[in-house]
Motif scaffolding. Sequence first.
Motif, PDB file in Angstrom:
ATOM      1  N   PHE B  77       0.869  -1.175   0.000  1.00 44.45           N
ATOM      2  CA  PHE B  77       0.000   0.000   0.000  1.00 44.45           C
ATOM      3  C   PHE B  77       0.907   1.226   0.000  1.00 44.45           C
ATOM      4  O   PHE B  77       1.551   1.543   0.994  1.00 44.45           O
ATOM      5  N   GLY B  80      -0.856   5.673   0.163  1.00 43.15           N
ATOM      6  CA  GLY B  80      -2.310   5.710   0.272  1.00 43.15           C
ATOM      7  C   GLY B  80      -3.061   4.945  -0.798  1.00 43.15           C
ATOM      8  O   GLY B  80      -4.290   5.033  -0.865  1.00 43.15           O
ATOM      9  N   ARG B  81      -2.344   4.229  -1.679  1.00 44.82           N
ATOM     10  CA  ARG B  81      -3.042   3.471  -2.716  1.00 44.82           C
ATOM     11  C   ARG B  81      -2.411   2.087  -2.885  1.00 44.82           C
ATOM     12  O   ARG B  81      -1.198   1.945  -2.813  1.00 44.82           O
ATOM     13  N   ILE B 106       5.523   6.330   1.520  1.00 43.04           N
ATOM     14  CA  ILE B 106       5.033   5.566   2.675  1.00 43.04           C
ATOM     15  C   ILE B 106       4.541   4.209   2.181  1.00 43.04           C
ATOM     16  O   ILE B 106       3.708   4.136   1.278  1.00 43.04           O
ATOM     17  N   GLU B 108       2.855   0.573   3.326  1.00 43.47           N
ATOM     18  CA  GLU B 108       2.160  -0.163   4.383  1.00 43.47           C
ATOM     19  C   GLU B 108       1.684  -1.513   3.838  1.00 43.47           C
ATOM     20  O   GLU B 108       1.550  -1.686   2.629  1.00 43.47           O
ATOM     21  N   PRO B 109       1.416  -2.453   4.738  1.00 43.39           N
ATOM     22  CA  PRO B 109       0.822  -3.718   4.281  1.00 43.39           C
ATOM     23  C   PRO B 109      -0.666  -3.530   3.980  1.00 43.39           C
ATOM     24  O   PRO B 109      -1.237  -2.506   4.349  1.00 43.39           O
ATOM     25  N   TRP B 110      -1.313  -4.490   3.290  1.00 41.56           N
ATOM     26  CA  TRP B 110      -2.782  -4.482   3.198  1.00 41.56           C
ATOM     27  C   TRP B 110      -3.289  -4.482   4.640  1.00 41.56           C
ATOM     28  O   TRP B 110      -2.834  -5.305   5.443  1.00 41.56           O
ATOM     29  N   ARG B 111      -4.229  -3.602   4.948  1.00 44.44           N
ATOM     30  CA  ARG B 111      -4.761  -3.590   6.318  1.00 44.44           C
ATOM     31  C   ARG B 111      -6.205  -4.085   6.303  1.00 44.44           C
ATOM     32  O   ARG B 111      -7.101  -3.414   5.817  1.00 44.44           O
ATOM     33  N   SER B 112      -6.383  -5.289   6.833  1.00 45.38           N
ATOM     34  CA  SER B 112      -7.709  -5.892   6.889  1.00 45.38           C
ATOM     35  C   SER B 112      -7.707  -6.920   8.011  1.00 45.38           C
ATOM     36  O   SER B 112      -6.715  -7.626   8.206  1.00 45.38           O
ATOM     37  N   ALA B 175      -7.896  -4.116   0.175  1.00 43.55           N
ATOM     38  CA  ALA B 175      -6.981  -3.169   0.796  1.00 43.55           C
ATOM     39  C   ALA B 175      -7.453  -1.732   0.629  1.00 43.55           C
ATOM     40  O   ALA B 175      -7.337  -0.922   1.533  1.00 43.55           O
TER      41      ALA B 175
END
Lengths: 220, 258
Positions: B77, B80-81, B106, B108-112, B175
């Motif tokens: 991620f 933001g996308r 930035i 990030e991992p998939w957040r779920s 995501a």
Amino acid sequence: MSKGFFKSSIGKKVIMGLTGLFLVSFLVVHVGINSLIYANDNGETFNAGAHFMAHNPLIRVMEIVLFAGLILHAVQAIILTMENKKARPVAYAMTNGAANSSWYSRSMALLGILLLMFLVVHLGNFWVPTKQALMANEEHNTFENLKVVFSQWYFVVIYLIGVFALCYHLLHGFQSAFQSLGLNHKKYTPTIKKIGIWFSIIVCLLFASMPVTMFLGIIK
Amino acid sequence: MGSGNEQFLNLTLKVWRQKNSKTAGTFETHQLTGISTDMSFLEMFDVLNEKLIHEGKDPIAFDHDCREGICGMCSMFINGRPHGPKQGITTCQLHMRSFKNGDTIIVEPWRSAAFPVIKDLSVDRTAFDRIISSGGYVSVNTGNAQDANNILIPKSAADEAFAAAACIGCGACVATCKNGSAMLFVSAKVSQLALLPQGQAERKERVLNMIAQMDAEGFGNCTNTGACEAECPKGISIENIARMNREFIGASLTTPNK
Ligand code: HEM
Ligand code: SF4
Ligand code: FES
């Protein structure tokens, strides 16, 4: 009907869609009756419409169905929103929603809460006095009631905020309801989307015009 | 393979570091110098990991396999996308020329809730596998393969099924969705089989079971924002979601007590 339907994610969305479209159908009647103030005959036509709405037995039954529908819509919305929050326990540090969707499609719950708050004020302004008069067996002059409320600038502001929330709720909600019900078709969906946009704009402009024209004394 | 106008970037990378699904994670900042604009985003991570290994530090865990946009593993991620700033591609297909010198990125991992973090940027997507095993199959008789023309399939149905089958199970839809909904993925899998004659035997059972499994995994509920469709690297359409809703409503109405 299979047992789990109303507990399933899609079943809940079907309820949202059906109650949402039902509320939309109510808006048509509501904006239609209210537009009678534009006869500009000191409320004569409007009051006749209001009298009909307050006394017709079918409308009385529909009023109960309407409240039930609204409550179901709001309760289901709250359940869905809470479930959705749980589906992402750790928030992203950065999201760019504007890159892939409209702000109002992402703000349906917020717009809905604004609508709910508005409805409390709105029912207090008109529904409660009408019921009180009905209970006391008096004829309620709804048009005079309108004039009094909309002579106060802060009510005009509150109503404009309410209509703003309604407009954006519908801009997404109208077409979204069809999608939730599975009614998507290459041939018809573009038309449904266009109708949704025009419906939201026309209905909300009509609603917004009423407090403004009454405040300005154009409608007397 | 140079682009002919290769440049070198200095970048600040903020990467999510997390030991495992039990511990909380934090961001770690890295300064990168001389990153070629011809590198892919994953190659930039390779360079960083080489450096970390040389320094005796723990390299950043991230998923990848094919590095050509077909396996769906490269979940990141970025700013933001999902899969970064471009549409219609996966992270391995994203090149550093999509960034400018001095940028802060930035990652990030998939957040779920349904995709617990295994380590750093790597998440557990077996929830998708469980949804598939609950109904994403067709029963076929054993024996010789039938003559291809025995089963007639309208061109339009074949095209739509094929488009749905392009889903690589990457999870970008989940995501990016503000509700963490898996409807785009599941609808692609339901559609590709519901559209074809071979999928008719289990048609009702399939959609009922797959939705039940999807809900049990803790994915959120669709609000039709369309973010999934906009971010899907394979251009899966939300028309599939409407089809799945139809399939589900129809199957629910005609299946007793399921
Ligand atoms: C006059 C009042 C209202 C009308 C006409 C209306 C109409 C609609 C429609 C047509 C939808 C789309 C349904 C779908 O996507 O299937 C919708 C969705 C929604 N409504 Fe309302 N609504 C009203 C009031 C409210 C209130 C008071 C709330 C909040 C308590 C609310 C919360 C929501 C939410 C959260 C959604 C998004 C659900 C979703 O898209 O899945 N609405 N509404
Ligand atoms: S629908 Fe698109 S975004 Fe979702 S898993 Fe499939 S390929 Fe990835
Ligand atoms: S590594 Fe296979 S799609 Fe990116």
